[in-house]
Design an enzyme around this catalytic site. Sequence first.
Site, PDB file in Angstrom:
ATOM      1  CG  HIS A   1     -51.298  15.565  11.185  1.00 33.50           C
ATOM      2  ND1 HIS A   1     -51.603  16.680  11.945  1.00 33.50           N
ATOM      3  CD2 HIS A   1     -50.248  15.925  10.386  1.00 33.50           C
ATOM      4  CE1 HIS A   1     -50.762  17.671  11.634  1.00 33.50           C
ATOM      5  NE2 HIS A   1     -49.938  17.230  10.699  1.00 33.50           N
TER       6      HIS A   1
ATOM      7  CG  ASP B   1     -48.213  20.125  10.055  1.00 28.47           C
ATOM      8  OD1 ASP B   1     -48.369  19.423  11.071  1.00 28.47           O
ATOM      9  OD2 ASP B   1     -47.095  20.495   9.655  1.00 28.47           O
TER      10      ASP B   1
END
Length: 314
Positions: free
Chosen positions: A290, A91
């Site tokens: 994610h 991320d």
Amino acid sequence: MNGIRLHIAEQGDGPLVVLLHGFPESWHSWHRQIGPLADAGFRVVAPDQRGYGRSDHPDDVDAYTILHLVGDVVGLVRALGEEKAYVVGHDWGAPVAWHTALLRPDLVLGVAGLSVPPPFRGTRPPLQAMQERFDGRFYWNYFNRPGVADAEFARDTRTALRKFFYWASGDAPGAGEGKQPLVDPERGWLATMPDPEALPAWFTEEDLDALTESFSQGFTGALNWYRNLDRNWELTAPWHGAVVTSPALYIYGDRDAVPAFPGTPELIERLPALMPNLRREPLKLAGCGHWTQQERPDEVNAALIDFLRAGSGS
């Protein structure tokens, strides 16, 4: 070295591997990687990055540019008594890792990014571009409003994190269908997120406890990273068109919203041609959302260990 104190988790001996977490996370997001990488013969260090957990939280928004964040990595490597390191990020940690390799290739033995692909600087400031494309509803623009997301997430930190982690996971309904993360600016982001009756198997109540504790000082430091997106675009102008030349690895999930951001699928397709030392085709994990290394630790660990061992000759 960079005027900042960073809390770290550390294990193992051997070539240094720095693991950089994303938003809204902490060093704990790597707890399923630290032991296996250490057992594979590496010195593994996972910091709470600037503005997170038990590390320093500067008050000034301007203290969270990409140059500060790369400086933290450089200072950490030096403070650990090392000359070079492998840098791995997920991320927001991925842009920090990629930019460390871009700006300081002399320091980086190899770089791996999870979820967020390598930086290829666009022609327009990103906040401005998303503001116009999505009429101000893209989550970056919501985060850019001083104090707003900070207050929404801090109202009930545990519930906010539970909702967010489920919403962005591969377990959530509709994950991987190319939906953009848009926010109603009046209702906030959490209002539209489902609150799961049970957590996914890979994310335990103990994980949520650790994460909630790490945000006891609030979310402002973490959100300040987003408030520098346009500033980062300005600061990185000298590297426009430059590419990461260090040995590189990219891993992402096919149910992750980030690789579906505008222009990103096309970039991922072109990575093998754009990245001179990409060591394999981008690794796409089926059914993964994610939270790449948390959702699919075994596959991520195997790919990282292969990559690190190839670079270290072990």
